[in-house]
Design a protein around this motif. Structure first.
Motif, PDB file in Angstrom:
ATOM      1  N   THR A 108       0.862  -1.185   0.000  1.00  0.00           N
ATOM      2  CA  THR A 108       0.000   0.000   0.000  1.00  0.00           C
ATOM      3  C   THR A 108       0.899   1.237   0.000  1.00  0.00           C
ATOM      4  N   LYS A 109       0.736   2.092  -1.017  1.00  0.00           N
ATOM      5  CA  LYS A 109       1.676   3.206  -1.185  1.00  0.00           C
ATOM      6  C   LYS A 109       1.319   4.428  -0.354  1.00  0.00           C
ATOM      7  N   ASP A 110       0.047   4.790  -0.329  1.00  0.00           N
ATOM      8  CA  ASP A 110      -0.359   6.026   0.339  1.00  0.00           C
ATOM      9  C   ASP A 110      -1.288   5.715   1.504  1.00  0.00           C
ATOM     10  N   VAL A 111      -0.914   6.189   2.696  1.00  0.00           N
ATOM     11  CA  VAL A 111      -1.736   6.025   3.896  1.00  0.00           C
ATOM     12  C   VAL A 111      -1.845   7.394   4.560  1.00  0.00           C
ATOM     13  N   SER A 112      -3.082   7.851   4.765  1.00  0.00           N
ATOM     14  CA  SER A 112      -3.273   9.135   5.445  1.00  0.00           C
ATOM     15  C   SER A 112      -4.419   9.029   6.433  1.00  0.00           C
ATOM     16  N   PHE A 113      -4.409   9.926   7.406  1.00  0.00           N
ATOM     17  CA  PHE A 113      -5.400   9.967   8.476  1.00  0.00           C
ATOM     18  C   PHE A 113      -6.067  11.336   8.422  1.00  0.00           C
ATOM     19  N   GLU A 114      -7.399  11.341   8.286  1.00  0.00           N
ATOM     20  CA  GLU A 114      -8.110  12.575   7.993  1.00  0.00           C
ATOM     21  C   GLU A 114      -8.874  13.091   9.212  1.00  0.00           C
ATOM     22  N   PRO A 115      -8.853  14.432   9.414  1.00  0.00           N
ATOM     23  CA  PRO A 115      -9.589  15.005  10.544  1.00  0.00           C
ATOM     24  C   PRO A 115     -11.081  15.124  10.245  1.00  0.00           C
ATOM     25  N   GLU A 116     -11.867  15.156  11.310  1.00  0.00           N
ATOM     26  CA  GLU A 116     -13.311  15.402  11.217  1.00  0.00           C
ATOM     27  C   GLU A 116     -13.666  16.502  12.199  1.00  0.00           C
ATOM     28  N   THR A 117     -14.511  17.410  11.775  1.00  0.00           N
ATOM     29  CA  THR A 117     -14.907  18.519  12.640  1.00  0.00           C
ATOM     30  C   THR A 117     -15.542  18.006  13.924  1.00  0.00           C
ATOM     31  N   GLY A 118     -15.038  18.467  15.054  1.00  0.00           N
ATOM     32  CA  GLY A 118     -15.587  18.083  16.348  1.00  0.00           C
ATOM     33  C   GLY A 118     -15.233  16.685  16.801  1.00  0.00           C
ATOM     34  N   SER A 119     -14.292  16.036  16.115  1.00  0.00           N
ATOM     35  CA  SER A 119     -13.932  14.657  16.443  1.00  0.00           C
ATOM     36  C   SER A 119     -12.432  14.562  16.705  1.00  0.00           C
ATOM     37  N   THR A 120     -12.054  13.737  17.674  1.00  0.00           N
ATOM     38  CA  THR A 120     -10.645  13.515  17.977  1.00  0.00           C
ATOM     39  C   THR A 120     -10.351  12.020  17.919  1.00  0.00           C
ATOM     40  N   PRO A 121     -10.096  11.501  16.722  1.00  0.00           N
ATOM     41  CA  PRO A 121      -9.730  10.085  16.631  1.00  0.00           C
ATOM     42  C   PRO A 121      -8.347   9.849  17.214  1.00  0.00           C
ATOM     43  N   LYS A 122      -8.135   8.655  17.741  1.00  0.00           N
ATOM     44  CA  LYS A 122      -6.831   8.266  18.276  1.00  0.00           C
ATOM     45  C   LYS A 122      -6.457   6.932  17.644  1.00  0.00           C
ATOM     46  N   PHE A 123      -5.700   7.003  16.565  1.00  0.00           N
ATOM     47  CA  PHE A 123      -5.299   5.814  15.836  1.00  0.00           C
ATOM     48  C   PHE A 123      -3.990   5.276  16.411  1.00  0.00           C
TER      49      PHE A 123
END
Length: 275
Positions: A108-123
């Protein structure tokens, strides 16, 4: 990316508290808008996190890996322990709710983590070398294989959730899951064990601000402890036990890499041997 060398057990028994923590404890995970990574020469496991809050975060390869892109010769597992968030792999978006995981295959060449308004993901991220490619797969909490262990009497009642596991999703050598302790239970993995054929990383979370886990490690006859707080992880070499007791109940993510993926391949340690 921070690089940690392998540690010899004969040397570790001479470590003081700071040396022990510097070698095995991983701190600074889940920093907003950052991807902190620790590369361990113990089975070349990479432990890290991604918390996109105000911007997209992309996973990059570097000199430490000597490849064109991060997963050129690796596989990875992502577990979200925070608010819902999105992971994009080679243009495909997948939304992970709390306690959902994503297995990402080698190549897998491209991996990104995207923000969401009002959300705080913890990957939470775990990656190890791979020699075969398997499909990228979303793993819901319902898909995880569950195993109940322990008793109230022994203060170790818990449920093991196996996410990246041969019974759930195919991977090359990486295994990952989450253990949740019942209210009133504080011990994990006791009676304890080693497994010379695999290393392991424990990441503790769901602890209150003033809560701690006393993580025990070392050869059974030379035990040491590391005080761990919520959101911190411990690298466990194959020669070391890995067990802990908390000031309250908690959860932890375990991840393994090595010679096999047999969850039951453990070398049990009798309580009478511990020192």
């Amino acid at each position: 990316m921070e690089v940690r060398n392998s540690a010899n057990p004969a040397d570790v028994k001479r470590y003081d508290t700071e040396a022990l923590r510097g070698e095995f404890l991983i701190r600074g995970l889940f920093a907003p808008d950052e991807i902190p990574l620790v590369y361990s020469h113990v089975d070349r496991m990479i432990t890290g996190s991604a918390c996109p809050v105000s911007k997209s975060l992309s996973l990059k390869g570097g000199k430490e890996l000597g490849v064109d892109f991060f997963l050129q010769r690796r596989e990875m597992a992502v577990l979200n322990i925070g608010d819902p968030g999105t992971v994009v792999t080679d243009g495909t978006s997948r939304r992970l709710n709390r306690y959902e995981a994503l297995y990402i295959g080698m190549g897998t060449k491209d991996v990104s983590f995207e923000p969401e308004t009002g959300s705080t993901p913890k990957f939470y991220l775990l990656s190890c070398p791979a020699h075969s490619a398997w499909p990228t797969t979303l793993i819901t909490r319902e898909m995880a294989v569950k195993q109940a262990l322990g008793t109230k009497k022994e203060c170790n009642e818990r449920v093991i959730n196996k996410y990246v596991h041969p019974d759930v999703v195919k991977s090359c050598q990486l295994s990952m899951g989450m253990t949740e302790l019942a209210e009133g239970s504080v011990w994990n993995t006791m009676p304890t064990h080693t497994h010379e054929r695999r290393m392991e990383v424990y990441m503790y979370f769901n602890l209150p601000e003033d809560g701690v886990v006393f993580h025990f490690m070392g050869r059974p006859s030379e035990l040491r402890h590391i005080v761990v707080r919520s959101g911190e992880a411990v690298i466990s070499p194959s020669w070391s036990i890995h067990s802990g007791v908390g000031s309250t109940s908690y959860s932890f993510v375990w991840g393994m890499a090595g010679e096999n993926q047999s969850f039951s391949d453990m070398d049990g340690v009798p309580m009478s041997v511990l020192r």
